[in-house]
Design a protein around this motif. Sequence first.
Motif, PDB file in Angstrom:
ATOM      1  N   SER A  41      33.883  35.916  45.420  1.00 36.81           N
ATOM      2  CA  SER A  41      33.362  34.557  45.621  1.00 36.81           C
ATOM      3  C   SER A  41      33.340  34.088  47.074  1.00 36.81           C
ATOM      4  N   VAL A  42      33.878  34.855  48.003  1.00 35.48           N
ATOM      5  CA  VAL A  42      33.688  34.510  49.415  1.00 35.48           C
ATOM      6  C   VAL A  42      32.210  34.697  49.781  1.00 35.48           C
ATOM      7  N   THR A  43      31.441  35.279  48.863  1.00 36.94           N
ATOM      8  CA  THR A  43      29.984  35.325  49.006  1.00 36.94           C
ATOM      9  C   THR A  43      29.385  33.915  49.000  1.00 36.94           C
ATOM     10  N   LEU A 187      40.443  24.757  39.305  1.00 34.96           N
ATOM     11  CA  LEU A 187      40.297  25.677  40.437  1.00 34.96           C
ATOM     12  C   LEU A 187      40.700  27.052  39.917  1.00 34.96           C
ATOM     13  N   PRO A 188      39.753  28.002  39.835  1.00 32.51           N
ATOM     14  CA  PRO A 188      40.074  29.307  39.243  1.00 32.51           C
ATOM     15  C   PRO A 188      41.333  29.915  39.852  1.00 32.51           C
ATOM     16  N   GLY A 189      42.235  30.338  38.972  1.00 34.31           N
ATOM     17  CA  GLY A 189      43.478  30.947  39.421  1.00 34.31           C
ATOM     18  C   GLY A 189      44.597  29.962  39.681  1.00 34.31           C
ATOM     19  N   SER A 228      38.340  39.338  44.478  1.00 34.87           N
ATOM     20  CA  SER A 228      38.573  40.694  44.975  1.00 34.87           C
ATOM     21  C   SER A 228      39.724  40.744  45.978  1.00 34.87           C
ATOM     22  N   GLY A 229      40.436  39.608  46.126  1.00 35.65           N
ATOM     23  CA  GLY A 229      41.579  39.566  47.045  1.00 35.65           C
ATOM     24  C   GLY A 229      41.174  39.235  48.464  1.00 35.65           C
ATOM     25  N   THR A 230      40.259  38.268  48.602  1.00 33.46           N
ATOM     26  CA  THR A 230      39.684  37.915  49.895  1.00 33.46           C
ATOM     27  C   THR A 230      39.766  36.414  50.125  1.00 33.46           C
ATOM     28  N   PHE A 231      39.838  35.981  51.378  1.00 33.32           N
ATOM     29  CA  PHE A 231      39.704  34.554  51.658  1.00 33.32           C
ATOM     30  C   PHE A 231      39.213  34.294  53.076  1.00 33.32           C
ATOM     31  N   PHE A 250      42.638  39.637  43.173  1.00 32.87           N
ATOM     32  CA  PHE A 250      43.498  38.458  43.213  1.00 32.87           C
ATOM     33  C   PHE A 250      44.409  38.439  41.992  1.00 32.87           C
ATOM     34  N   GLY A 251      45.650  38.009  42.213  1.00 31.16           N
ATOM     35  CA  GLY A 251      46.618  37.897  41.129  1.00 31.16           C
ATOM     36  C   GLY A 251      47.865  37.218  41.652  1.00 31.16           C
ATOM     37  N   PRO A 252      48.961  37.279  40.900  1.00 31.01           N
ATOM     38  CA  PRO A 252      50.207  36.639  41.341  1.00 31.01           C
ATOM     39  C   PRO A 252      50.642  37.065  42.742  1.00 31.01           C
ATOM     40  N   TRP A 253      50.360  38.318  43.102  1.00 31.17           N
ATOM     41  CA  TRP A 253      50.747  38.785  44.449  1.00 31.17           C
ATOM     42  C   TRP A 253      50.097  37.922  45.527  1.00 31.17           C
ATOM     43  N   ALA A 254      48.815  37.574  45.330  1.00 27.44           N
ATOM     44  CA  ALA A 254      48.083  36.792  46.325  1.00 27.44           C
ATOM     45  C   ALA A 254      48.553  35.345  46.340  1.00 27.44           C
ATOM     46  N   ALA A 255      48.743  34.780  45.155  1.00 25.91           N
ATOM     47  CA  ALA A 255      49.216  33.398  45.067  1.00 25.91           C
ATOM     48  C   ALA A 255      50.559  33.241  45.767  1.00 25.91           C
ATOM     49  N   GLU A 256      51.354  34.307  45.750  1.00 29.51           N
ATOM     50  CA  GLU A 256      52.667  34.291  46.392  1.00 29.51           C
ATOM     51  C   GLU A 256      52.577  34.578  47.892  1.00 29.51           C
ATOM     52  N   ALA A 257      51.673  35.477  48.288  1.00 29.75           N
ATOM     53  CA  ALA A 257      51.638  35.960  49.676  1.00 29.75           C
ATOM     54  C   ALA A 257      50.797  35.101  50.616  1.00 29.75           C
TER      55      ALA A 257
END
Length: 271
Positions: A41-43, A187-189, A228-231, A250-257
């Motif tokens: 979605s960074v597209t 907000l997704p996620g 896809s783990g991007t921002f 994207f997942g819990p790892w990203a929300a935490e990191a």
Amino acid sequence: MESLRIIDTWPVPTAAAAVVRADGTVLGTHGPTDHRFPLASVTKPLAAYAALVAYEEGAVELDEPAGPEGSTVRHLLAHTSGLAFDEHRVTAPPGNRRLYSNAGFEVLGDHIAKASGIPFAEYLRQAVLEPLGMTSTSLDGSPARDGVSTVDDLVRFAAEVQAPRLLDPRTVLEAQSVVHPGLKGVLPGYGHQIPNDWGLGFEIRDSKSPHWTGASSSPATFGHFGQSGTFLWIDPVAQVACVALTDRAFGPWAAEAWPPFTDAVLSEVAG
């Protein structure tokens, strides 16, 4: 920048990041910044920028009908058209709720292609990618999620958004301002947010909690993250933007990191 080295601790196979000021000065990079990553979605901010070029060129008007009955180009950009998340199905009246919609961006792409006579991926290339020298970026499908790019290219885009050359700065200011204030939505996620503020293709941080940016990010911060783990975020108060791309979903790892990473970047910039 030492703070960028934090990405080495993320549980991902590959990651790259950079920080850039409004004048295009790159304050730091880390990782393979020329590696092409799926943006997910960074597209959308790239697609939105092309839509705003189409508006300034007179191909479309922001308030002309587009999408479901009663919806406009502005509604599609701001996720208020009423279209469902991933289906071309109406689930609410336009302007009533913030319904994050990939389908809405696909309808937007089709609308601009019809108005301009140019396939949307080609319009994006001519209007945004080519003028900015984003030679490693392409749209290979949906304008909602099928972009592929590099940190090097997105740094060029982040500098452009902070100090516009392709658009009138007033248009970009409108894009980073809340459209239809006060609307609630998911907000997704990150679940339900009241309000769930959004501009024209850019998500606006405001007072959302939880959020993928940092505790020290200004409420004016805007940008987008991808599944896809991007921002990409831009903080106009700190006058800096940050891009981070990875190849793990994207997942819990990203929300935490991501939030402490952002706070570390902002702290280093301020220091």
